[in-house]
Enzyme design. Structure first.
Site, PDB file in Angstrom:
ATOM      1  N   HIS A   1      -8.808  15.070   3.060  1.00  0.00           N
ATOM      2  CA  HIS A   1      -7.987  13.827   2.808  1.00  0.00           C
ATOM      3  C   HIS A   1      -8.006  13.314   1.099  1.00  0.00           C
ATOM      4  CE1 HIS A   1      -6.924  13.331   6.920  1.00  0.00           C
ATOM      5  NE2 HIS A   1      -6.031  12.797   6.877  1.00  0.00           N
TER       6      HIS A   1
ATOM      7  N   GLY B   1       0.732  -1.222   0.088  1.00  0.00           N
ATOM      8  CA  GLY B   1      -0.175  -0.008   0.005  1.00  0.00           C
ATOM      9  C   GLY B   1       0.813   1.295  -0.068  1.00  0.00           C
TER      10      GLY B   1
ATOM     11  N   ALA C   1      -3.423   8.424  16.257  1.00  0.00           N
ATOM     12  CA  ALA C   1      -4.040   8.639  15.167  1.00  0.00           C
ATOM     13  C   ALA C   1      -3.333   9.317  13.900  1.00  0.00           C
ATOM     14  CB  ALA C   1      -5.338   9.679  15.647  1.00  0.00           C
TER      15      ALA C   1
ATOM     16  N   LYS D   1      -9.326   7.529   1.009  1.00  0.00           N
ATOM     17  CA  LYS D   1      -9.364   7.300   2.250  1.00  0.00           C
ATOM     18  C   LYS D   1     -11.099   6.790   2.901  1.00  0.00           C
ATOM     19  CE  LYS D   1      -8.611   9.363   7.136  1.00  0.00           C
ATOM     20  NZ  LYS D   1      -7.959   8.083   7.483  1.00  0.00           N
TER      21      LYS D   1
END
Length: 273
Positions: free
Chosen positions: A159, A15, A127, A163
């Site tokens: 983002h 990824g 986070a 996402k």
């Protein structure tokens, strides 16, 4: 743990974040890339992790079995999805491996599983692993104590189009930092969507707005707005490498920890600010 270097395993090696983590691990002093994992059936299985990340041969082959590489790493780094991370968590707990968790979107049960596992293994769960974001969280606490009781507080995050969770984990961490500074529970004061006739803004709430577009790495703003003035505290990330370096820094920090649940502010020592 291995005495000379900290050996890391990286989940989701193929990824966007996984490749950045491989690059960072191969470049960072004191860190050794021990294993790289991908899901079963992935076309990337059998690839050299370094070549996959574009940094040359590493000698580490991408595999799908944690059992096969359990002796090759000390700390498992996971920026995948909650269901996969919880499976990895159970394995690491069973085998005494530390974890760095950057996955977001956990429900309450998932968060509780992480807390319970931390009684036996050391975990950094954050986070956001950017140094700048964690400094921002500390600044938000201070701003909230000064302005939070009388200003309208809004959090805006943006983002990339891929996402899958919203608001972002970082946005929620911002809300929790502000709510905590005001002796509130975010669940009791958060407003996550506005549509149609909403009436006037309810005092004391924390609003959230979400943008998903293009290839935005991550942008977060907290607004403290009053009549005649407002303060905005913003962080913008231009590269995922900042998160990867923070995760590797956390893995190094865990080297001396046997168990416990920590976040990036612990790693950075921000409690002194």
């Amino acid at each position: 743990m291995h005495e000379a270097q900290i050996r890391v395993a990286i989940a989701g090696a193929g990824g966007r974040m996984g490749r950045q983590l491989i690059q960072a691990a191969m470049a960072m002093e004191g860190v050794q890339l021990g294993a790289a994992l991908e899901r079963e059936g992935s076309s990337l299985l059998g690839s050299d992790a370094g070549e996959l990340a574009g940094v040359g041969k590493s000698g580490v082959i991408v595999q799908s079995s944690l059992e096969a590489v359990k002796d090759d790493f000390d700390v498992f780094i996971d920026f995948t999805r909650p269901e996969g991370t919880l499976t990895h968590l159970a394995f690491c707990r069973q085998h005494g491996k530390g974890m760095v968790i950057g996955t977001t979107g956990f429900d309450d049960a998932g968060k509780q599983a992480i807390r319970e596992a931390s009684q036996e293994i050391a975990i950094v769960f954050a986070a956001n692993f950017s140094v700048g974001v964690n400094v921002m969280l500390k600044l938000l606490e201070k701003a909230a104590k000064v302005m939070g009781d009388y200003s309208d507080i809004e959090i805006i995050e943006a983002h990339h189009r891929h996402k899958v969770d919203a608001p972002s984990g970082t946005a929620l961490a911002m809300g929790e930092a502000i709510a905590g500074a005001l002796d509130k529970n975010l669940k009791d004061c958060a407003v996550y969507s506005r549509e149609g006739y909403t009436g006037e803004r309810v005092p004391g709430t924390i609003g959230f707005a979400t943008v998903r577009a293009g290839d935005i790495v991550g942008e977060h703003t907290a607004m403290f707005a009053d009549i005649g003035e407002r303060v905005e505290i913003t962080h913008k990330a231009s590269s995922r490498m900042t998160f990867a370096n923070g995760a590797l820094r956390s893995a190094l920090w865990l080297k001396t920890k046997k168990n416990g649940l920590f976040d990036m502010r612990d790693v950075l020592g921000l409690d002194v600010l």
